[in-house]
Design an enzyme around this catalytic site. Structure first.
Site, mmCIF file in Angstrom:
data_model
loop_
_atom_site.group_PDB
_atom_site.id
_atom_site.type_symbol
_atom_site.label_atom_id
_atom_site.label_comp_id
_atom_site.label_asym_id
_atom_site.label_seq_id
_atom_site.Cartn_x
_atom_site.Cartn_y
_atom_site.Cartn_z
ATOM 1 N N ASP A 164 30.015 23.497 -23.027
ATOM 2 C CA ASP A 164 30.289 22.059 -23.120
ATOM 3 C C ASP A 164 29.139 21.307 -22.461
ATOM 4 O O ASP A 164 28.344 21.876 -21.727
ATOM 5 C CB ASP A 164 31.609 21.729 -22.394
ATOM 6 C CG ASP A 164 31.949 20.250 -22.489
ATOM 7 O OD1 ASP A 164 32.100 19.759 -23.624
ATOM 8 O OD2 ASP A 164 32.035 19.567 -21.450
ATOM 9 N N SER A 165 29.110 20.009 -22.709
ATOM 10 C CA SER A 165 28.087 19.178 -22.080
ATOM 11 C C SER A 165 28.311 19.058 -20.562
ATOM 12 O O SER A 165 27.394 18.704 -19.842
ATOM 13 C CB SER A 165 28.107 17.787 -22.705
ATOM 14 O OG SER A 165 29.400 17.223 -22.585
ATOM 15 N N GLY A 172 27.167 12.438 -25.453
ATOM 16 C CA GLY A 172 27.634 11.423 -26.404
ATOM 17 C C GLY A 172 26.582 10.406 -26.839
ATOM 18 O O GLY A 172 26.432 10.134 -28.024
ATOM 19 N N CYS A 225 32.616 21.081 -26.879
ATOM 20 C CA CYS A 225 32.184 19.674 -26.900
ATOM 21 C C CYS A 225 32.212 19.160 -28.342
ATOM 22 O O CYS A 225 31.592 19.762 -29.231
ATOM 23 C CB CYS A 225 30.780 19.619 -26.327
ATOM 24 S SG CYS A 225 30.031 18.000 -26.355
ATOM 25 N N ASN A 226 32.910 18.058 -28.550
ATOM 26 C CA ASN A 226 32.980 17.490 -29.907
ATOM 27 C C ASN A 226 31.604 17.030 -30.386
ATOM 28 O O ASN A 226 31.243 17.223 -31.539
ATOM 29 C CB ASN A 226 33.922 16.284 -29.935
ATOM 30 C CG ASN A 226 35.368 16.667 -29.802
ATOM 31 O OD1 ASN A 226 36.103 16.706 -30.769
ATOM 32 N ND2 ASN A 226 35.788 16.983 -28.590
ATOM 33 N N THR A 227 30.836 16.409 -29.475
ATOM 34 C CA THR A 227 29.520 15.890 -29.861
ATOM 35 C C THR A 227 28.618 17.049 -30.292
ATOM 36 O O THR A 227 27.914 16.967 -31.310
ATOM 37 C CB THR A 227 28.898 15.130 -28.667
ATOM 38 O OG1 THR A 227 29.861 14.207 -28.148
ATOM 39 C CG2 THR A 227 27.645 14.382 -29.086
ATOM 40 N N GLU A 251 35.924 10.588 -15.905
ATOM 41 C CA GLU A 251 35.165 11.276 -14.851
ATOM 42 C C GLU A 251 35.382 10.613 -13.501
ATOM 43 O O GLU A 251 35.240 11.252 -12.464
ATOM 44 C CB GLU A 251 33.692 11.382 -15.233
ATOM 45 C CG GLU A 251 33.574 12.251 -16.484
ATOM 46 C CD GLU A 251 32.279 12.997 -16.641
ATOM 47 O OE1 GLU A 251 31.329 12.755 -15.883
ATOM 48 O OE2 GLU A 251 32.229 13.855 -17.555
ATOM 49 N N CYS A 279 37.409 14.009 -28.518
ATOM 50 C CA CYS A 279 36.497 14.121 -27.372
ATOM 51 C C CYS A 279 37.240 14.888 -26.289
ATOM 52 O O CYS A 279 38.435 14.660 -26.072
ATOM 53 C CB CYS A 279 36.119 12.726 -26.873
ATOM 54 S SG CYS A 279 35.133 12.747 -25.361
ATOM 55 N N THR A 280 36.496 15.764 -25.621
ATOM 56 C CA THR A 280 37.100 16.616 -24.594
ATOM 57 C C THR A 280 37.879 15.841 -23.537
ATOM 58 O O THR A 280 38.868 16.341 -23.007
ATOM 59 C CB THR A 280 35.986 17.391 -23.872
ATOM 60 O OG1 THR A 280 34.932 16.464 -23.537
ATOM 61 C CG2 THR A 280 35.440 18.495 -24.732
ATOM 62 N N HIS A 281 37.398 14.641 -23.209
ATOM 63 C CA HIS A 281 37.984 13.915 -22.087
ATOM 64 C C HIS A 281 39.268 13.150 -22.427
ATOM 65 O O HIS A 281 40.023 12.778 -21.535
ATOM 66 C CB HIS A 281 36.987 12.885 -21.555
ATOM 67 C CG HIS A 281 35.791 13.458 -20.859
ATOM 68 N ND1 HIS A 281 34.951 14.370 -21.448
ATOM 69 C CD2 HIS A 281 35.295 13.229 -19.619
ATOM 70 C CE1 HIS A 281 33.985 14.672 -20.594
ATOM 71 N NE2 HIS A 281 34.167 14.002 -19.487
#
Ligand code: DGL
Length: 271
Positions: free
Chosen positions: A9-10, A42, A72-74, A151, A183-185
């Site tokens: 992931d990022s 992103g 990570c979606n991006t 975050e 998105c992961t978040h």
């Protein structure tokens, strides 16, 4: 030696996907890599995200993972195919599983997608959704304000609600009955999103669907970890171990079975 599933992931966001994999597949050993030195992905140009993702995949090869998960979606949006062509183990992204779940759930055929600028700009969700069902109407909106909110640990405040309401205001369709959290978040903002968007819209969490897909692939390949194996969790990041370590403990809470090993991997250039 048991081979691990590598999850990349990022940064910290993919821990939501890791948590779901651990919940559904508690016997598996997992190696997680967060590119915390270079997050967020992103807002970055697609070529840069492809380059970073390939660097991480090349680095992870030394651990001989049995599967690579791009949490990570991006990164999935722009680099999934490149990575699939690069390695000879299965590579799973988070977009197709989320798209499939939404198509399975939607009755009206009108599906919303939210994600980072990179994910929405790539059109990857539209493409995945239309491959599954060409007549769907897809409404996509980038929500660049959401990742910083999560975050900062700001999931439920009034300020968060206001930002979520403003970002989602373009969703005017009465027919939309599914919203993909692309998105992961975003699962952390599910309550706020649900409040704003209303109870008639199902929120689709890509992490759950991705874990199901991982399980199905491993089962098919007869590569699920056996009951005699002791699952290992290793957490790696490219930046400072703090705050990565603290966030990992918080977000994975009860899911950490053994003491995670957090290594710093300094060889990537921070840009
Ligand atoms: N992991 C990213 C995603 O799912 C969100 C954070 C970032 O922008 O790097 O798109």
């Amino acid at each position: 030696v048991q081979q691990a599933i590598a999850v990349l992931d990022s940064g910290v966001g993919g821990l939501t996907v890791l948590k779901e994999i651990m919940r559904q597949l508690p016997r598996e050993s997992i190696l997680y890599f967060g590119d915390t030195a270079r997050a967020p992905y992103g807002p970055r140009p697609a070529e840069e995200v492809v380059q970073f993702t390939c660097e991480i995949v090349d680095y992870l090869q030394q651990f001989r993972p049995k599967m690579i998960v791009i949490a990570c979606n991006t990164a999935t949006a722009v680099a999934l195919q490149v990575v699939q062509d690069r390695v000879d183990v299965p590579v799973v992204g988070v977009i197709r599983p989320g798209a499939r779940a939404a198509v399975g759930r939607s009755k009206s055929g009108v599906i919303g997608v939210i994600g980072t600028e990179g994910t929405i700009g790539s059109g990857a969700y539209e493409k995945a959704l239309h491959q599954l069902s060409p007549r769907l109407q897809v409404i996509s909106i980038a929500c660049p304000a959401f990742v910083p909110l999560v975050e900062a640990g700001n999931f439920h405040s009034e300020h968060t609600r206001e930002i979520v309401a403003a970002a989602l205001s373009p969703f005017q369709s009465e027919q939309m009955d599914c919203l993909i959290l692309g998105c992961t978040h975003y699962p952390f903002l599910a309550d706020a999103i649900s409040d704003v968007i209303g109870p008639k819209v199902s929120l689709i969490n890509s992490a759950e669907e991705t874990a199901r897909e991982i399980s199905a692939i491993l089962q098919n390949r007869r590569e699920l970890a056996g009951s005699e194996e002791i699952p290992m969790l290793q957490l790696l990041c490219s930046g400072k171990t703090e705050p990565f370590q603290t966030i990992a403990y918080e977000w994975l809470d009860g899911q950490i079975r053994s003491n995670p090993v957090v290594w710093r991997v300094p060889q990537f250039s921070a840009t």
